[in-house]
Scaffold this active site. Structure first.
Site, PDB file in Angstrom:
ATOM      1  N   GLU A  59      44.381  36.913  42.915  1.00 22.42           N
ATOM      2  CA  GLU A  59      44.297  37.421  41.540  1.00 22.42           C
ATOM      3  C   GLU A  59      42.994  38.185  41.342  1.00 22.42           C
ATOM      4  O   GLU A  59      42.967  39.228  40.680  1.00 22.42           O
ATOM      5  CB  GLU A  59      44.413  36.274  40.532  1.00 22.42           C
ATOM      6  N   GLU A  66      42.806  46.982  40.520  1.00 22.01           N
ATOM      7  CA  GLU A  66      43.111  47.646  39.249  1.00 22.01           C
ATOM      8  C   GLU A  66      41.874  48.356  38.691  1.00 22.01           C
ATOM      9  O   GLU A  66      41.969  49.484  38.193  1.00 22.01           O
ATOM     10  CB  GLU A  66      43.638  46.630  38.238  1.00 22.01           C
TER      11      GLU A  66
END
Length: 112
Positions: A59, A66
């Site tokens: 994660e 991102e």
């Protein structure tokens, strides 16, 4: 020592910016509490710890990917979308594996 300082700063950014990471932490906490309640074995703790660590690490990597993609372009680009989607899918893969590990470990205790 700066490496730890930068890593800690990264953790703070992750906690403030990524609500999905907080959700993973919540599930990890629930799993850890269940581990104590069911008094699981040392080997089972090793597998759970590894699974939780993988999900949290993936994660964090997904969030970093991102951020880098957003830094490079704010315009829609298929390659940017692909990078984000693939990074997100990697989190899905390790999350599924972690769930399977949890099911394998906890089902015998639940259905005893």
């Amino acid at each position: 020592m700066n490496r730890f300082k930068y890593a800690f700063q990264g953790m703070l950014v992750l906690l403030h910016k990524d609500h999905k990471f907080l959700l993973h932490l919540l599930f990890a906490t629930i799993v850890i509490i269940c581990g104590f309640l069911f008094n699981i074995t040392t080997t089972e703790w090793l597998f759970l710890t590894f699974a939780i660590g993988l999900v949290l690490a993936f994660e964090a990597i997904n969030t970093a990917v991102e951020a880098v993609v957003d830094l490079v372009t704010s315009d829609y680009h298929i390659l940017a979308k692909n990078a984000k989607d693939i990074a997100a899918f990697s989190v899905v893969i390790v999350s599924i594996v972690a769930c399977i590990i949890g099911i394998i470990i906890f089902c015998p205790y639940i259905f005893k």
